[in-house]
Design a protein around this motif. Structure first.
Motif, mmCIF file in Angstrom:
data_model
loop_
_atom_site.group_PDB
_atom_site.id
_atom_site.type_symbol
_atom_site.label_atom_id
_atom_site.label_comp_id
_atom_site.label_asym_id
_atom_site.label_seq_id
_atom_site.Cartn_x
_atom_site.Cartn_y
_atom_site.Cartn_z
ATOM 1 N N ASP A 595 0.850 -1.195 0.000
ATOM 2 C CA ASP A 595 0.000 0.000 0.000
ATOM 3 C C ASP A 595 0.883 1.242 0.000
ATOM 4 O OD1 ASP A 595 0.504 1.082 2.762
ATOM 5 O OD2 ASP A 595 -0.309 -0.878 3.345
ATOM 6 N N ASN A 596 0.246 2.393 -0.243
ATOM 7 C CA ASN A 596 0.960 3.672 -0.188
ATOM 8 C C ASN A 596 0.436 4.523 0.973
ATOM 9 O OD1 ASN A 596 -1.523 4.175 -1.328
ATOM 10 N ND2 ASN A 596 -0.781 5.743 -2.755
ATOM 11 N N GLY A 597 0.264 3.834 2.139
ATOM 12 C CA GLY A 597 -0.315 4.485 3.314
ATOM 13 C C GLY A 597 0.709 5.206 4.170
ATOM 14 N N ILE A 598 0.396 5.278 5.461
ATOM 15 C CA ILE A 598 1.195 6.085 6.387
ATOM 16 C C ILE A 598 2.539 5.449 6.712
ATOM 17 C CG2 ILE A 598 -0.861 7.137 7.424
ATOM 18 C CD1 ILE A 598 -0.566 5.178 9.742
ATOM 19 N N GLY A 599 2.658 4.125 6.508
ATOM 20 C CA GLY A 599 3.917 3.441 6.784
ATOM 21 C C GLY A 599 4.101 3.142 8.266
ATOM 22 N N ILE A 600 5.133 2.346 8.559
ATOM 23 C CA ILE A 600 5.415 1.917 9.943
ATOM 24 C C ILE A 600 6.898 2.104 10.202
ATOM 25 C CG2 ILE A 600 5.318 0.001 11.588
ATOM 26 C CD1 ILE A 600 3.142 -1.237 9.795
ATOM 27 N N GLU A 601 7.226 2.710 11.292
ATOM 28 C CA GLU A 601 8.630 2.887 11.644
ATOM 29 C C GLU A 601 9.277 1.521 11.905
ATOM 30 O OE1 GLU A 601 9.659 5.913 14.498
ATOM 31 O OE2 GLU A 601 7.711 6.899 14.195
ATOM 32 N N ASN A 647 5.254 7.445 5.816
ATOM 33 C CA ASN A 647 4.725 8.388 4.823
ATOM 34 C C ASN A 647 4.932 7.928 3.374
ATOM 35 O OD1 ASN A 647 3.954 10.239 6.899
ATOM 36 N ND2 ASN A 647 6.074 10.989 6.973
ATOM 37 N N VAL A 648 5.503 6.751 3.172
ATOM 38 C CA VAL A 648 5.684 6.208 1.811
ATOM 39 C C VAL A 648 4.750 5.030 1.577
ATOM 40 C CG1 VAL A 648 7.291 5.144 0.189
ATOM 41 C CG2 VAL A 648 8.061 6.993 1.688
ATOM 42 N N GLY A 649 4.732 4.106 2.517
ATOM 43 C CA GLY A 649 3.864 2.949 2.384
ATOM 44 C C GLY A 649 4.462 1.703 3.016
ATOM 45 N N THR A 650 3.686 0.618 2.970
ATOM 46 C CA THR A 650 4.074 -0.642 3.620
ATOM 47 C C THR A 650 3.794 -1.805 2.674
ATOM 48 O OG1 THR A 650 3.542 0.260 5.795
ATOM 49 C CG2 THR A 650 3.708 -2.141 5.610
ATOM 50 N N THR A 651 4.724 -2.775 2.697
ATOM 51 C CA THR A 651 4.496 -4.040 1.966
ATOM 52 C C THR A 651 4.621 -5.202 2.941
ATOM 53 O OG1 THR A 651 5.455 -3.116 -0.051
ATOM 54 C CG2 THR A 651 5.225 -5.510 0.057
ATOM 55 N N PHE A 652 3.545 -5.964 3.074
ATOM 56 C CA PHE A 652 3.572 -7.185 3.874
ATOM 57 C C PHE A 652 3.893 -8.359 2.945
ATOM 58 C CE2 PHE A 652 1.286 -4.603 6.908
ATOM 59 C CZ PHE A 652 1.717 -5.093 8.135
#
Length: 661
Positions: A595-601, A647-652
């Protein structure tokens, strides 16, 4: 006709008459000469016949006493007389035949035969003449001929010859030469040094290996005839014990008896094995044969083998594994100390006894009998039996059995390695009992979770109903702050009910085993896209066709639903994007949901899969969803991880094991 022509014809006729008379005179002279020659030839034949008749009684004795074939022929090659040996050799039925011996020569030998016959006529004799003939019975033979001319008053009248069949002798000679060549080649290429000496210690034969061993620069063929009388003194410096080398050679030569297997050590560390063989012919000493073989590697290997044998014998004797060797009748041939310790028997108590009779009951004896029958087919394997020690104690043994072979590759029994697994067996039984108790406890906990869930939800629903009633009954009396507080109570009640449902779901994952079936994940995700709430600004795309796998459909649906819902929930961009992809690995499929969501640190990457760890506190999040996802992936023998930038996104990423569909 004119007179001139008539005169000319008369003169020609006169010349022709004169020529005819001259020819007739010549013919008369030649006829007279031919008659005289005929008379002389008839006289010669008469004289030869008279000579033969005259000496017939004498020749008859000669014929009878000559073992070899004896033939008399005229000077043209026609047979005049022959003995029985000649009749047999040449293939005739009897001696009264008219035959020219020259015709018996092999077609390829005709020229040689003609030349030899001319030589016989010129020289009066011919000796050691070998020729191939074809007998009257059409048999090819190689014959040896000695022939001479018979004279009467100095005039040649006939020829006589002795013929011997040397066909087999020649073949034997060829075989002998071939054998000698082979023997010479064999000796020349032997890996042993060979020295053949005659009775005077002169070299008859040697080979290159002998020259190599003793450092002789001369080629073997040039040593023939050399004197070996001083060889021991000359070569003693090559050996560690020079005088012993000389003394031993002298003693052997004096005794003239076979001496085999002498070992000699050279100064450069080589070990030679020497054999001495005397040669006798009709009890007369004719010489002797020395052979020298470099056995350095073999001796070192033997010493190494003996050392290895000692080492492994020590290991076998002292290892904590019981070793037992039995024959094909299960009779004990050998046990080590550890086996004695395991069973309580001494080795002498067991040797020659049938193993199954001593250690096993009827049931375990049948197991052993079946396993031993596999040994006869060359099979090795491991199996468990329950045995009895000397004091009657029951013990469990893990036996690794293998066939035992003799030098001919025949199975002569078996060898078994025994490991006492009684304690391990006890732990295994304890483990099985614990697993049964754990299974029962899990069932009880699952039942308890359902009961608790029902019991907890009931008062929550009651509280929610009471709050609604109070709000409805007093909506005209309540101020804005009170209404806001009541709304907070309702929200908290909803969150508590959702938390109870999620906890129940988490506890159920892995305990409820549903039927595994073939699941088309592409169809499953397509259906989810129509069920889930997807905002207008978010699009979901599947980059590749998703595969079919074996699994629990409900749990796989939970897996994809949670991950896709999370992706949608945390998209903060005006244009939202969710991408689903798959890779085919060797044993697993690797899926990704991007996704191109909020991302996770990154510091939270290891925590988000733990229960109750929600990074964004909201009424819709209990912190259990990703924990459920991880449990489902674990059930399908996979792994889950993520890549993310704030702020870029996350890939599971997660993998699911392939199963044969």
């Amino acid at each position: 006709m004119s007179q001139d022509k008539i005169d000319m014809l008369e003169r020609a006729l006169a010349r022709e008459k004169a020529a005819r008379k001259q020819a007739e005179k010549i013919l008369e002279n030649k006829a007279a000469e031919l008659y005289d020659a005929k008379q002389k030839l008839e006289k010669s034949y008469s004289e030869l016949e008279a000579l033969l008749n005259k000496t017939d009684s004498q020749l008859q004795g000669v014929f009878e006493n000559i073992v070899d074939a004896y033939v008399i022929m005229d000077l043209m090659g026609n047979i005049l007389k022959m003995n029985d040996a000649a009749v047999s050799l040449l293939g005739f039925k009897d001696s009264k035949v008219e035959f020219n011996l020259l015709e018996m020569a092999h077609p390829e030998e005709m020229e040689r035969v003609a030349e030899s016959f001319q030589s016989l006529m010129s020289n009066g004799t011919i000796t050691d003449f070998h020729v191939n003939i074809i007998t009257q019975q059409n048999v090819q033979k190689l014959v040896h001929i000695n022939a001479s001319i018979i004279y009467d008053n100095g005039q040649p009248v006939a020829a006589q010859g002795i013929v011997r069949d040397i066909t087999q002798a020649k073949a034997a000679e060829a075989q002998l030469i071939e054998s000698e060549n082979r023997l010479t080649s064999l000796i020349a290429n032997l890996d042993s040094g060979v020295l053949l000496e005659d009775q005077n210690r002169k070299i008859v034969l040697t080979n290159a290996k002998f020259c190599e061993i003793f450092g002789i620069p001369t080629p073997p063929e040039q040593l023939k005839g050399a004197d070996c009388s001083d060889a021991a003194e000359q070569n003693k410096v090559l050996f560690k014990n020079p005088e012993a080398f000389v003394n031993r050679i002298n003693a052997i030569l004096e005794a003239k008896k076979e001496a085999l297997g002498d070992e000699l050590e050279t100064v450069d560390g080589k070990i030679l094995e020497r054999d001495y063989i005397p040669i006798y012919e009709n009890n007369n000493y004719k010489g002797h044969l020395w052979t020298y073989k470099d056995v350095t590697l073999r001796r070192k290997y033997r010493k190494s083998l003996e050392a290895q044998k000692q080492k492994y014998s020590s290991i076998i004797a002292n290892m904590n594994l019981g070793l037992m060797e039995v024959d094909n009748d299960d009779k004990i041939l050998m046990v080590n100390q550890s086996f004695s310790s395991i069973t309580g028997y001494e080795e002498q108590e067991l040797l020659g006894k049938v193993a199954s009779d001593i250690f096993l009951d009827e049931t375990n004896s049948e197991i052993l009998s079946k396993e031993n029958s596999k040994r006869e087919n060359g099979l090795s394997n491991s199996y468990e039996v329950k045995g009895l020690t000397k004091n009657g104690e029951e013990r469990y043994w893990l036996i690794s059995g293998a066939p035992n072979y003799n030098l001919n590759g025949e199975v002569i029994g078996s060898i078994g390695i025994h490991l006492d697994i009684t304690d391990l067996k006890s732990l295994q039984l304890q483990k099985e009992n614990l697993l049964k108790k754990l299974e029962k406890s899990n069932d009880e906990l699952q039942e308890y979770a359902h009961i608790v869930s029902h019991d907890l939800k009931s008062p929550l629903r009651s509280i929610d109903a009471l709050v609604n009633w109070i709000k409805e009954d007093n909506k005209e009396k309540l101020d804005d702050v009170s209404i806001q507080n009541f709304n907070l109570i309702e929200t908290t009640l909803e969150k508590m009910e959702q938390l109870i449902s999620d906890v129940l779901m988490y506890s159920s994952v892995g305990t409820e085993t549903l039927e595994r079936q073939t699941v088309d994940l592409h169809t499953l995700v397509t259906d989810l896209k129509t069920i889930l709430f997807v905002p207008d600004h978010v699009s979901i795309s599947v980059l590749n066709t998703l595969p079919k796998i074996k699994g629990e459909k409900v749990k796989l649906q939970q897996l994809f639903q949670n991950l896709i819902s999370n992706a949608i929930k945390f998209i903060d961009k005006e244009v939202g994007l969710v991408e689903i992809d798959v890779k085919d690995l060797r044993t697993h499929y690797q899926f990704s949901i991007k996704d191109n969501g909020i991302g996770i640190e990154e510091k939270f990457h290891d925590k988000i899969f733990k229960i109750f760890h929600a990074l964004n506190k909201s009424k819709d999040s209990t912190g259990i969803g990703l924990s459920i996802v991880k449990k489902i992936v674990d059930l399908h023998e996979g792994q889950i991880w993520l890549e993310s930038k704030p702020n870029v996104g996350t890939t599971f990423f997660f993998t699911l094991k392939k199963d044969k569909i």
